[in-house]
Scaffold this motif. Sequence first.
Motif, short mmCIF file in Angstrom:
data_model
loop_
_atom_site.label_atom_id
_atom_site.label_comp_id
_atom_site.label_asym_id
_atom_site.label_seq_id
_atom_site.Cartn_x
_atom_site.Cartn_y
_atom_site.Cartn_z
N ALA A 1 46.91 -19.66 61.98
CA ALA A 1 48.37 -19.68 61.79
C ALA A 1 48.77 -20.04 60.37
O ALA A 1 49.96 -20.04 60.05
N GLY A 2 47.80 -20.34 59.51
CA GLY A 2 48.13 -20.73 58.14
C GLY A 2 48.71 -22.12 58.04
O GLY A 2 49.43 -22.43 57.08
N GLU A 3 48.38 -22.99 58.99
CA GLU A 3 48.89 -24.36 58.97
C GLU A 3 48.04 -25.26 58.08
O GLU A 3 48.55 -26.24 57.53
N ILE A 4 46.76 -24.95 57.96
CA ILE A 4 45.85 -25.74 57.13
C ILE A 4 44.86 -24.81 56.44
O ILE A 4 44.74 -23.63 56.80
N LEU A 5 44.16 -25.35 55.45
CA LEU A 5 42.98 -24.72 54.88
C LEU A 5 41.76 -25.49 55.39
O LEU A 5 41.90 -26.60 55.92
N PRO A 6 40.56 -24.95 55.24
CA PRO A 6 39.40 -25.62 55.82
C PRO A 6 39.23 -27.07 55.42
O PRO A 6 38.79 -27.89 56.23
N PRO B 1 29.84 -13.03 56.09
CA PRO B 1 31.25 -13.37 55.79
C PRO B 1 32.16 -12.16 56.00
O PRO B 1 31.87 -11.07 55.49
N PRO B 2 33.25 -12.31 56.73
CA PRO B 2 34.20 -11.20 56.93
C PRO B 2 35.18 -11.12 55.76
O PRO B 2 36.34 -11.52 55.86
N TYR B 3 34.70 -10.59 54.64
CA TYR B 3 35.47 -10.67 53.40
C TYR B 3 36.84 -10.01 53.50
O TYR B 3 37.78 -10.44 52.81
N ASP B 4 36.98 -8.99 54.32
CA ASP B 4 38.29 -8.33 54.43
C ASP B 4 39.34 -9.23 55.08
O ASP B 4 40.54 -8.98 54.96
N GLU B 5 38.89 -10.27 55.78
CA GLU B 5 39.83 -11.21 56.39
C GLU B 5 39.89 -12.53 55.63
O GLU B 5 40.45 -13.51 56.11
N LEU B 6 39.26 -12.58 54.46
CA LEU B 6 39.24 -13.80 53.66
C LEU B 6 39.83 -13.53 52.28
O LEU B 6 39.79 -12.41 51.78
N GLU B 7 40.37 -14.57 51.70
CA GLU B 7 40.87 -14.52 50.33
C GLU B 7 40.24 -15.67 49.55
O GLU B 7 40.16 -16.79 50.06
N LYS B 8 39.83 -15.38 48.34
CA LYS B 8 39.26 -16.42 47.50
C LYS B 8 40.38 -17.02 46.66
O LYS B 8 41.00 -16.34 45.84
N PRO C 1 41.02 -18.02 55.25
CA PRO C 1 41.71 -16.94 55.98
C PRO C 1 42.97 -16.51 55.23
O PRO C 1 43.60 -17.31 54.54
N ARG C 2 43.32 -15.25 55.37
CA ARG C 2 44.47 -14.73 54.61
C ARG C 2 45.76 -15.46 54.94
O ARG C 2 46.65 -15.58 54.11
N ALA C 3 45.86 -15.97 56.17
CA ALA C 3 47.06 -16.73 56.53
C ALA C 3 47.20 -17.99 55.69
O ALA C 3 48.29 -18.54 55.55
N GLY C 4 46.08 -18.46 55.11
CA GLY C 4 46.11 -19.66 54.29
C GLY C 4 46.86 -19.50 52.99
O GLY C 4 47.16 -20.49 52.31
N LEU C 5 47.18 -18.26 52.63
CA LEU C 5 47.91 -18.04 51.38
C LEU C 5 49.32 -18.64 51.43
O LEU C 5 49.93 -18.89 50.38
N LYS C 6 49.84 -18.85 52.62
CA LYS C 6 51.20 -19.38 52.71
C LYS C 6 51.23 -20.91 52.77
O LYS C 6 52.31 -21.50 52.89
N THR C 7 50.07 -21.56 52.72
CA THR C 7 50.06 -23.02 52.74
C THR C 7 50.62 -23.56 51.44
O THR C 7 50.61 -22.89 50.40
N SER C 8 51.09 -24.80 51.49
CA SER C 8 51.72 -25.41 50.32
C SER C 8 50.67 -25.89 49.32
O SER C 8 49.49 -26.02 49.65
N ALA C 9 51.13 -26.16 48.10
CA ALA C 9 50.23 -26.66 47.05
C ALA C 9 49.97 -28.14 47.27
O ALA C 9 50.65 -28.82 48.04
N CYS C 10 48.99 -28.66 46.58
CA CYS C 10 48.55 -30.04 46.73
C CYS C 10 49.70 -31.03 46.53
O CYS C 10 50.32 -31.05 45.47
N PRO C 11 49.97 -31.89 47.53
CA PRO C 11 51.05 -32.86 47.39
C PRO C 11 50.57 -34.23 46.90
O PRO C 11 51.38 -35.14 46.74
N TYR C 12 49.26 -34.37 46.69
CA TYR C 12 48.70 -35.68 46.42
C TYR C 12 48.52 -35.97 44.93
O TYR C 12 48.20 -37.11 44.56
N HIS C 13 48.67 -34.98 44.09
CA HIS C 13 48.56 -35.23 42.65
C HIS C 13 49.96 -35.36 42.03
O HIS C 13 50.85 -34.57 42.34
#
Length: 779
Positions: A350-355, A589-596, A620-632
């Motif tokens: 769902a793009g809620e988190i990254l690994p 690795p399913p590269y077509d479903e992954l983004e670096k 996962p490609r859905a991870g592209l919509k996650t927010s940027a780091c809030p801790y720095h």
Amino acid sequence: MKNYLFKYKIIFIAFSIILVFYYFSLPKQLFNDPTATVIESVEGELLGAKIATDMQWRFPERDSLTYKFSQCITQFEDAHFYKHWGFNPVSIVKAFRENRKAGKVIRGGSTITQQVIRLSRKNRNRTYSEKFIELILATRLEFRYSKEKILSLYASHAPFGGNVVGLEAASWRYFGQNPENLSWAENATLAVLPNAPSLIHINKNRPKLLQKRNRLLKKLYKKEIIDSLTYSLASQEILPEKTFRLPQTAPHLLTKIQKLFKGQQVQTSIKLHLQKELNKLVSQHYKVLRQNHVYNIAVLVIDVKTNKIIAYIGNSPTDKEHQKDVDIIDKPRSTGSILKPFLFTSMLNAGEILPNTLIADIPTQIAGYRPENFNLEYYGAVPASKALSKSLNIPAVRMLQSYGVDRFYNDLQTLQLSNITKGANHYGLPLILGGAESNLWDLTRAFSCLSRTLEHYDTTQGKYYTNELANLSFLKNEKVDFGSITHEYPIYDAGSIYNTFNALRTLNRPEGQENWEFYTDAKPIAWKTGTSFGFRDAWAIGVNPDYVIGVWVGNADGEGRPGLTGITAAAPILFDAFNLLKTNSWYKPPYDELEKIVTCKQSGYRASELCVEIDSTWVPRAGLKTSACPYHQWLHLDQTESFQINNSCESLANIKHKSWFVLPPTQAYYYQLKNPFYKIVPPFRTDCTSNTTNSMEFIGLFSNQQIFLPKDFNEQKNYLVLKLKHTQTTTRVYWYLDSFFIKMTQDIHEVSIQPKKGKHIVTVVDESGNELLKGFKIL
């Protein structure tokens, strides 16, 4: 002329009536006797059988016979079997003469075909009229079936003594093996038994049985069916001493199949060698576990590519007192932590988190629910993948709260976990920690679906199948329908599954398996354990591209035992089972479903411009919509980086700007205990004005918390220890209980109090005027 035609017409009609009567004289189905339920392995070997309802060991009819038995039975019972049309006139005449001379029946002239008819008519009295009927029906049988079929009917329904009917049952009861594996002597023994099963048996009149067997062997030799050496050796074989018990290699699967295919012979997908080895393995672990009064084990092994069950152990070799006949595989049990991989995958999908997104791991209370980690420790903040691999409870609950119980409940419904039926509100947040029940069948099926999704994505060059969650099959010839090829993922995309399995692959293995990755023949396995509340259920499920193995350990009656955990009780069985399988592959690795993407090394979020240490991570490609780091965040420091400063106390030219990894106070407190290199935020220089907000938090104290203070050995009530984390460690903090001053603390903010029963309010104020308060109740 008219009289001739009339007479001819009468004869024609009479002949037609006789012909019709003859055609319909033979019943469509000769035998209606109940048969045993028989299951075979994928190789065709007997796994087990349940006796027929009339308590006879009667296997379903055989399609064909072995050459050896065919020769033995025809030479003994009916040497002209392949030449006559159902009866042998010469044999009938000879039998008639001898019986008439003796004044009683001393010899039968029946062919094998006639004997089949007699068996189908339940061995009626041997009168001449009955013989005539048998003769007519025998000729009709010859028109209906081939000689081979008639011989098979005889071999399937002939009595072999006691409650043993038919060649196959007799072969197993008397020699403990398939008819195909019998020697000439063994076949000859079985061939002579139906002739007089009530008089001759392996346990009765053995000398006579041996004499008849050897006489048959001699006839086979004279007919040049066997050579002299075979005859000599076969004649020296001893008769079996006792009957054998039929194999019970997969008794619980047999019970399951009997409910679906009663009285049938079913070839399963079970691999015989694996099933036997797994039986031994479970027996060994059972002997250890029962020392802790743990009596039940269930194991299921699935071939991922076919979705076929290749090993099925419904229970351990325990006793009736501990419900050895109960098949645990489809029984609902508390899930413990075994659902956590599905939540992790759902949030990735769902793009809620990254690994490696940081998840808070601190004392937590949500609407009165207070989860605890199994080891009662806290990490402060932990990457989501590490929280999964370490099976941390608090991060899992926080992740579920963030994702939504309703959403996750719907995901579990999509995975068809059939025992989770009471609605999301019924389960709440405990759903992820064993608040629901599921069974080994559904769970291994769900993991198999995820594994196969990855495999199909690779073999179809980036596509999916619509029915990846097809039901498991235990039938050899049943084709599992995975649906049609589609571009839409069925439940989860391949990238999310791949990240989940990679996280589960890093889980520390049980004792004896710790350094698995250093061996060339190591088996990479994604695996997860679960332990239910009260140590009642121990789970372990492992998966790789080839197999899924599910293990449950516990007591069928639900009794919990100390030390009954997934890692100590179920995981060792899991890895021992994987060692029986020839497999060491891993997913591509399913590269077509992954983004670096570039991620922050410390927080696991997408890197912001403030992140100094970065990684390149496949997400996962859905991870592209996650927010940027809030801790720095930017800190304004003096030149020594020892203090924070601002323009209220220093010129802009002397202010050093630096990106800093900053966790909230409570997270920072526990994080620092596990990560000694974590740099706390420098305090403000005393001559500077600070506008810091949210600078302090109570540790382990929640709003309106109810607290019980036990008494010590001297009957004195214990102290309540209150802790506080302040971002400025050197600042002074003033403590108040119900508006009464208690103490001032600096550096280490901790006080011990003995409040009376009832409601109280603790208030803290730092020297900058920041205030924090919490209400609680002493029971």
